[in-house]
Structure formats: structure tokens, C-alpha cells
Design a protein around this motif. Structure first.
Motif, PDB file in Angstrom:
ATOM      1  N   THR A   8       0.849  -1.196   0.000  1.00  0.00           N
ATOM      2  CA  THR A   8       0.000   0.000   0.000  1.00  0.00           C
ATOM      3  C   THR A   8       0.882   1.242   0.000  1.00  0.00           C
ATOM      4  OG1 THR A   8      -1.766  -1.139   1.207  1.00  0.00           O
ATOM      5  CG2 THR A   8      -1.774   1.274   1.294  1.00  0.00           C
ATOM      6  N   LEU A   9       0.479   2.236  -0.794  1.00  0.00           N
ATOM      7  CA  LEU A   9       1.178   3.516  -0.846  1.00  0.00           C
ATOM      8  C   LEU A   9       0.158   4.619  -0.616  1.00  0.00           C
ATOM      9  CD1 LEU A   9       3.655   5.310  -1.478  1.00  0.00           C
ATOM     10  CD2 LEU A   9       3.002   5.168  -3.904  1.00  0.00           C
ATOM     11  N   ASP A  10       0.335   5.399   0.447  1.00  0.00           N
ATOM     12  CA  ASP A  10      -0.554   6.510   0.761  1.00  0.00           C
ATOM     13  C   ASP A  10       0.140   7.810   0.366  1.00  0.00           C
ATOM     14  OD1 ASP A  10      -2.226   8.465   1.807  1.00  0.00           O
ATOM     15  OD2 ASP A  10      -2.594   7.381   3.669  1.00  0.00           O
ATOM     16  N   THR A  11      -0.379   8.466  -0.669  1.00  0.00           N
ATOM     17  CA  THR A  11       0.219   9.711  -1.159  1.00  0.00           C
ATOM     18  C   THR A  11      -0.639  10.919  -0.787  1.00  0.00           C
ATOM     19  OG1 THR A  11      -0.859   9.504  -3.309  1.00  0.00           O
ATOM     20  CG2 THR A  11       1.351   8.524  -3.073  1.00  0.00           C
ATOM     21  N   SER A  12      -1.454  10.779   0.237  1.00  0.00           N
ATOM     22  CA  SER A  12      -2.335  11.866   0.665  1.00  0.00           C
ATOM     23  C   SER A  12      -1.531  13.134   0.904  1.00  0.00           C
ATOM     24  CB  SER A  12      -3.060  11.482   1.953  1.00  0.00           C
ATOM     25  OG  SER A  12      -3.819  10.317   1.753  1.00  0.00           O
ATOM     26  N   GLY A  13      -2.058  14.245   0.390  1.00  0.00           N
ATOM     27  CA  GLY A  13      -1.400  15.525   0.569  1.00  0.00           C
ATOM     28  C   GLY A  13      -0.378  15.862  -0.503  1.00  0.00           C
ATOM     29  N   LEU A  14      -0.040  14.897  -1.343  1.00  0.00           N
ATOM     30  CA  LEU A  14       0.946  15.146  -2.401  1.00  0.00           C
ATOM     31  C   LEU A  14       0.228  15.532  -3.695  1.00  0.00           C
ATOM     32  CD1 LEU A  14       3.420  12.195  -1.822  1.00  0.00           C
ATOM     33  CD2 LEU A  14       3.667  14.579  -1.094  1.00  0.00           C
ATOM     34  N   PRO A  15       0.700  16.568  -4.384  1.00  0.00           N
ATOM     35  CA  PRO A  15       0.057  16.979  -5.639  1.00  0.00           C
ATOM     36  C   PRO A  15       0.463  16.063  -6.791  1.00  0.00           C
ATOM     37  CG  PRO A  15       1.964  18.352  -5.220  1.00  0.00           C
ATOM     38  CD  PRO A  15       1.816  17.446  -4.021  1.00  0.00           C
ATOM     39  N   CYS A  16      -0.350  16.082  -7.834  1.00  0.00           N
ATOM     40  CA  CYS A  16      -0.010  15.337  -9.044  1.00  0.00           C
ATOM     41  C   CYS A  16       1.233  15.955  -9.660  1.00  0.00           C
ATOM     42  CB  CYS A  16      -1.170  15.383 -10.027  1.00  0.00           C
ATOM     43  SG  CYS A  16      -2.575  14.397  -9.480  1.00  0.00           S
ATOM     44  N   PRO A  17       2.122  15.192 -10.222  1.00  0.00           N
ATOM     45  CA  PRO A  17       2.050  13.777 -10.573  1.00  0.00           C
ATOM     46  C   PRO A  17       2.672  12.844  -9.529  1.00  0.00           C
ATOM     47  CG  PRO A  17       3.943  14.700 -11.667  1.00  0.00           C
ATOM     48  CD  PRO A  17       3.306  15.822 -10.868  1.00  0.00           C
ATOM     49  N   ALA A  18       2.891  13.318  -8.297  1.00  0.00           N
ATOM     50  CA  ALA A  18       3.553  12.496  -7.280  1.00  0.00           C
ATOM     51  C   ALA A  18       2.875  11.138  -7.060  1.00  0.00           C
ATOM     52  CB  ALA A  18       3.665  13.267  -5.964  1.00  0.00           C
ATOM     53  N   SER A  40      -4.903   8.322  -2.656  1.00  0.00           N
ATOM     54  CA  SER A  40      -4.574   9.677  -3.095  1.00  0.00           C
ATOM     55  C   SER A  40      -5.762  10.602  -2.879  1.00  0.00           C
ATOM     56  CB  SER A  40      -4.200   9.665  -4.577  1.00  0.00           C
ATOM     57  OG  SER A  40      -3.979  10.975  -5.056  1.00  0.00           O
ATOM     58  N   ASP A  41      -5.452  11.870  -2.630  1.00  0.00           N
ATOM     59  CA  ASP A  41      -6.504  12.882  -2.564  1.00  0.00           C
ATOM     60  C   ASP A  41      -6.337  13.924  -3.673  1.00  0.00           C
ATOM     61  OD1 ASP A  41      -4.267  14.161  -1.549  1.00  0.00           O
ATOM     62  OD2 ASP A  41      -5.157  14.658   0.378  1.00  0.00           O
ATOM     63  N   CYS A  42      -5.443  13.665  -4.607  1.00  0.00           N
ATOM     64  CA  CYS A  42      -5.218  14.565  -5.739  1.00  0.00           C
ATOM     65  C   CYS A  42      -6.285  14.282  -6.806  1.00  0.00           C
ATOM     66  CB  CYS A  42      -3.818  14.352  -6.313  1.00  0.00           C
ATOM     67  SG  CYS A  42      -3.510  15.372  -7.766  1.00  0.00           S
ATOM     68  N   GLN A  43      -6.950  15.325  -7.277  1.00  0.00           N
ATOM     69  CA  GLN A  43      -8.040  15.173  -8.246  1.00  0.00           C
ATOM     70  C   GLN A  43      -7.590  14.593  -9.591  1.00  0.00           C
ATOM     71  OE1 GLN A  43     -11.311  15.639  -7.592  1.00  0.00           O
ATOM     72  NE2 GLN A  43     -10.687  15.990  -5.486  1.00  0.00           N
ATOM     73  N   GLY A  44      -6.340  14.797  -9.960  1.00  0.00           N
ATOM     74  CA  GLY A  44      -5.862  14.334 -11.261  1.00  0.00           C
ATOM     75  C   GLY A  44      -5.331  12.911 -11.282  1.00  0.00           C
ATOM     76  N   THR A  45      -5.302  12.253 -10.127  1.00  0.00           N
ATOM     77  CA  THR A  45      -4.711  10.912 -10.050  1.00  0.00           C
ATOM     78  C   THR A  45      -5.409   9.912 -10.953  1.00  0.00           C
ATOM     79  OG1 THR A  45      -3.876  11.295  -7.819  1.00  0.00           O
ATOM     80  CG2 THR A  45      -4.121   9.006  -8.508  1.00  0.00           C
ATOM     81  N   ALA A  46      -6.744   9.919 -10.976  1.00  0.00           N
ATOM     82  CA  ALA A  46      -7.475   8.932 -11.780  1.00  0.00           C
ATOM     83  C   ALA A  46      -7.091   9.037 -13.256  1.00  0.00           C
ATOM     84  CB  ALA A  46      -8.975   9.100 -11.602  1.00  0.00           C
ATOM     85  N   ASP A  47      -7.126  10.242 -13.803  1.00  0.00           N
ATOM     86  CA  ASP A  47      -6.776  10.422 -15.218  1.00  0.00           C
ATOM     87  C   ASP A  47      -5.347   9.964 -15.486  1.00  0.00           C
ATOM     88  OD1 ASP A  47      -9.281  11.454 -15.835  1.00  0.00           O
ATOM     89  OD2 ASP A  47      -8.648  13.523 -15.542  1.00  0.00           O
ATOM     90  N   ASP A  68     -13.106   9.579   3.956  1.00  0.00           N
ATOM     91  CA  ASP A  68     -12.373  10.816   4.241  1.00  0.00           C
ATOM     92  C   ASP A  68     -12.120  11.672   2.993  1.00  0.00           C
ATOM     93  OD1 ASP A  68     -10.460   9.272   2.982  1.00  0.00           O
ATOM     94  OD2 ASP A  68      -9.092   9.202   4.688  1.00  0.00           O
ATOM     95  N   GLY A  69     -12.750  11.319   1.861  1.00  0.00           N
ATOM     96  CA  GLY A  69     -12.601  12.088   0.639  1.00  0.00           C
ATOM     97  C   GLY A  69     -11.462  11.640  -0.258  1.00  0.00           C
ATOM     98  N   LYS A  70     -10.624  10.757   0.232  1.00  0.00           N
ATOM     99  CA  LYS A  70      -9.526  10.226  -0.577  1.00  0.00           C
ATOM    100  C   LYS A  70     -10.074   9.121  -1.475  1.00  0.00           C
ATOM    101  CE  LYS A  70      -6.425  11.122   3.269  1.00  0.00           C
ATOM    102  NZ  LYS A  70      -5.680  10.505   4.360  1.00  0.00           N
ATOM    103  N   THR A  71      -9.266   8.704  -2.421  1.00  0.00           N
ATOM    104  CA  THR A  71      -9.647   7.591  -3.296  1.00  0.00           C
ATOM    105  C   THR A  71      -8.581   6.516  -3.203  1.00  0.00           C
ATOM    106  OG1 THR A  71     -10.746   9.123  -4.817  1.00  0.00           O
ATOM    107  CG2 THR A  71     -10.245   6.926  -5.665  1.00  0.00           C
ATOM    108  N   ALA A  72      -9.027   5.263  -3.119  1.00  0.00           N
ATOM    109  CA  ALA A  72      -8.120   4.116  -3.111  1.00  0.00           C
ATOM    110  C   ALA A  72      -8.205   3.439  -4.481  1.00  0.00           C
ATOM    111  CB  ALA A  72      -8.501   3.137  -2.012  1.00  0.00           C
ATOM    112  N   TYR A  73      -7.048   3.114  -5.039  1.00  0.00           N
ATOM    113  CA  TYR A  73      -6.960   2.446  -6.339  1.00  0.00           C
ATOM    114  C   TYR A  73      -6.211   1.136  -6.159  1.00  0.00           C
ATOM    115  CZ  TYR A  73      -7.743   7.246  -7.943  1.00  0.00           C
ATOM    116  OH  TYR A  73      -8.246   8.496  -8.140  1.00  0.00           O
ATOM    117  N   LEU A  74      -6.706   0.067  -6.773  1.00  0.00           N
ATOM    118  CA  LEU A  74      -5.965  -1.192  -6.812  1.00  0.00           C
ATOM    119  C   LEU A  74      -5.381  -1.317  -8.215  1.00  0.00           C
ATOM    120  CD1 LEU A  74      -8.250  -3.734  -4.920  1.00  0.00           C
ATOM    121  CD2 LEU A  74      -6.245  -2.510  -4.087  1.00  0.00           C
TER     122      LEU A  74
END
Length: 160
Positions: A8-18, A40-47, A68-74
Motif C-alpha cells: 500500500t502507498l498513501d500519497t495523501s497531501g501530495l500533488p499530481c504527478p507524485a 490519493s486525494d489529488c483530483q488528477g490521479t485517476a486520469d 475521508d474524501g480520498k480515493t483508493a486504487y488497486l
């Protein structure tokens, strides 16, 4: 969300493209078929993730909004022994709201032979939960599902 992640990698608080760069580094170190859970909580992560996955052959198996508003991706490393099933029929229901995708899938499956596979593509926000519940109720066997783009899901259903 099925949590079969190897790491698991939690990048909460880091802006894209991190988030993407962190995911790439970890996925490159995984064995084929292993899974990374990226938070991630960055809006651009999904794209970013879906574009990168199409380019590399890795798969974003699932994405889920967390409380908590973040998104988890597998994210699964390419080269898995479990290949995507080859469908006999494809039903593209993008643009059709629920329960339309299930109604049409049910009609198609009824006309198929036992063991044949239907690929259902849907962008209805409720389709992932609806299809999973419908399959658990015994209507069809859900072999595999994944998100192929932001909000677009593919489901592979086998006629019983």
C-alpha cells in the motif's frame, strides 16, 4: 473494495504527478499479477493512472472513494497469469443509466448458451455495486470486473 494488495502507498497531501510517480516506482518492483493499493486525494490521479495503465499494460482493477474524501486504487502489475476472459458478446451501455445495463445484460444472457461470456461496459455510477449484487443473487457468474477509465467499468459475466 477487495483488498488483495501486496503493498500500500498513501500519497495523501501530495500533488499530481507524485501519486503516479510513486505508483510507477512500486509497481515496477512488483511481480506480474501482484497488486498495489494507492491512496490519493489529488483530483488528477485517476486520469493519470488510467492513461499510464493503458500505456504500460498494467490494470487499474478498482477505485473507490473513501469516507475521508480520498480515493483508493488497486493497480495490478501486467503479466498476470489470470488473463481477462474472452467474451462471446460485448454490450456497451455507456450513457445508459441504471437499471438499463442490468436489464439489457439479462436479456442478452438469456439468449446465450451456458458457459458463454458477456462483456458489459457501463459508465452508470451505480453499475459496479448493482452488477455485483445481481451476480451474487445467482443471475450470472461475475468472472472479472475492472475500471477501464474514469467511471467506466467492464464486467465479464458467464451464463450459468
Amino acid at each position: 473494495m477487495t483488498d488483495n494488495a501486496t503493498v500500500t502507498l498513501d500519497t495523501s497531501g501530495l500533488p499530481c504527478p507524485a501519486p503516479l510517480l510513486g505508483a510507477k516506482k512500486l509497481v515496477d518492483d512488483l511481480q506480474p499479477g501482484q497488486v498495489l493499493k494507492l491512496i490519493s486525494d489529488c483530483q488528477g490521479t485517476a486520469d493519470d493512472l488510467f492513461a499510464w495503465a493503458r500505456y504500460t499494460g498494467n490494470q487499474v482493477l478498482e477505485s473507490k472513494k473513501l469516507a475521508d474524501g480520498k480515493t483508493a486504487y488497486l493497480i495490478q502489475r501486467a503479466g498476470s497469469a489470470a488473463a481477462t476472459p474472452i467474451p462471446h458478446v460485448t454490450l456497451d451501455m455507456r450513457g445508459v443509466s441504471c437499471p438499463g445495463p442490468i436489464v439489457q445484460a439479462k436479456k442478452l444472457l438469456e439468449g446465450m448458451k451456458a458457459g458463454e461470456v458477456l462483456q458489459l461496459v457501463s459508465d452508470c455510477p451505480g453499475s459496479a455495486d448493482d452488477i455485483a449484487s445481481w451476480a451474487r443473487a445467482g443471475a450470472a457468474e461475475l468472472l472479472f470486473s475492472h475500471e477501464t477509465g474514469k467511471g467506466i467499468h467492464e464486467f465479464y459475466l458467464r451464463r450459468k
